[in-house]
Scaffold this active site. Structure first.
Site: not given
Length: 470
Positions: A84, A159, A183
């Site tokens: 990520k 996210s 997220s």
């Protein structure tokens, strides 16, 4: 047909890792398979960013050489991995989705990256995020918008949207992310994969701007509950840099996950948490169908849910406080460098007082106690993961949910963030789809610390969903 050709990028991660360990396929061959899929899918989906094929190939070669030299392989040995883009990877461009960090190259790994590398994964790049991971729709001015593999005109969520999209499209066998307000869970629901927000303290983090931070946690994503447990076994476990980490070693999650019996399971289920949030009717229909299927499997399903009064105010106060403390000085110096919704969230923290923070933590303490009491006579809470199905990718957030206006980028995420402040583990499992074929996940919540048990129940629900949709 050779084992290398039989194994594909959509094969379970456990099978891919086992094939590399058994030398049925090399890490280089496995990387070739994934790079071919990336070449086909990523130009449209924009899930993987900062891709570095040269370094990835060097990493795969090193993995093969280590195995040939008799080095004991880790659980992820030879698996291609994209981190990520809010998690620092030493020597690798890490932008946080912000123009302020567009050329940033960290000199040290975050703890979550450190653990995945130590487990033998081969880094290939990063996964796209919204700016500073704010919001559950993945877009930024550095790399653009990530799109949903099931319908590229739709959002992949966020996210950890790049992670979920890359995983669903077969570009990576596993993915990691982080979850404050949903997220890991929301993008898993949007993309039809499994995403776990672990119990607070299960997956420690370092470095942290505030080592006592209690709302955000790292966690795993996978295409199945069993594969998710494999990655959780790497991410979980104590670390001396994280004093609140739970003491159980990650190895407790390593064995294959066997589905728990559903007969007799005490389940509380609600599509709207007894009116706590608006929910799209197509999502509510999937939750209701899950209730009927659980009942048919012998579970004792009721509409009794915990009282989460105060959870909304608690989450928003703690989030604004965290964002202001983390980004307030940067916003003051460069006020136009942040997207407007994030800037507003940061500024919301400026007027908070010590008394406001104290009340938020008092509320959180009360919520944790209510959940503890709830789980004395319930085994599981079932809610929608997201209040809406994937929305158009050109929108920042849905403006309406079931006819009710959503005034901010947080309003439509209550189904996830109300659970955040309880500290309980929550997993999104695909269970159905909308009439036009978009994935819908249901959120399964268990008592704090009961992560392994939650995975066993989730595996049973996963099998039930397969049976119901098959």
């Amino acid at each position: 047909m050779s084992p290398a050709r039989e194994l594909g990028v959509d094969s379970p991660a456990r099978e891919q890792a086992a094939a590399v360990r058994a030398k049925e396929i090399s890490a280089r061959e496995l990387l070739d398979l994934h790079m071919a899929r990336i070449a086909v899918r990523n130009p449209l989906l924009n899930a993987i960013v900062s891709l570095d094929e040269e370094r990835a190939r060097a990493g795969a070669m090193a993995a093969d050489e280590a195995l040939a030299a008799g080095v004991e392989p880790g659980p992820l040995h030879g698996l291609p991995f994209a981190f990520k883009d809010t998690h620092a990877v030493a020597g690798w461009r890490t932008t946080y989705g912000s123009p302020l960090f567009a050329e940033h190259v960290p000199d040290a790994d975050d703890l979550i990256v450190e653990r995945i590398r130590a487990a033998g994964a081969v880094p290939i790049g990063k996964t796209n995020v919204p700016e500073f991971a704010a919001g559950s729709h993945t877009f930024n001015t550095v790399f653009g918008t990530t799109r949903n593999p099931h319908d590229p005109e739709r959002s992949a969520g966020g996210s950890s949207g790049g992670a979920a999209a890359a995983l669903a499209a077969g570009m990576v066998p596993l993915a990691e992310g982080s979850d404050m307000g949903g997220s890991l869970r929301n993008p898993a629901s949007f993309c039809g994969v499994v995403g776990l927000r672990p119990s607070w303290g299960r997956v420690p983090a370092w470095p942290q701007p505030n080592m006592w931070e209690t709302t955000s946690t790292g966690g795993p994503m996978a295409r199945s509950v069993d594969d998710l447990a494999l990655l959780l076994s790497v991410l979980a476990g104590p670390d001396p840099r994280a004093p609140h980490a739970l003491g159980d070693p990650g190895a407790v999650f390593a064995p294959p996950v066997h589905p728990a019996p559903l007969a007799g399971l005490r389940v509380g289920l609600s599509a709207d948490l007894d009116g706590a949030f608006a929910v799209d009717r197509s999502v509510a229909a999937v939750v209701d169908a899950a209730g009927a299927d659980l009942t048919g499997a012998g579970a004792a399903v009721t509409g009794t849910v915990p009282d989460l009064t105060g959870a909304d105010e608690c989450f928003r106060t703690l989030r604004a406080w965290h964002f202001q403390a983390t980004f307030g000085l940067q916003l003051a110096v460069q006020p136009t460098a942040f997207k407007s919704s994030l800037a507003a969230n940061i500024r919301a923290g400026e007027s908070l007082t010590g008394a406001d923070i104290a009340v938020a933590y008092q509320r959180r303490t009360t919520l944790a106690q209510r959940m503890r009491e709830y789980f004395t006579d319930h085994d599981l809470l079932v809610l929608p993961t997201s209040q809406v199905p994937p929305f158009p990718a050109d929108q920042e957030f849905p403006s309406m949910v079931d006819g009710k206006p959503m005034d901010s980028y947080l309003d439509w995420m209550r189904s996830a963030y109300l659970i955040t402040v309880t500290g309980c583990p929550a997993i999104s499992v695909p269970f159905g789809s909308t009439p036009d074929g978009l994935p819908v996940g249901i959120q399964l919540v268990a008592p704090h610390g009961a992560d392994r048990r939650l995975l066993e129940v989730a595996a049973a629900v996963e099998a039930l969903a397969g049976s119901a949709n098959g």
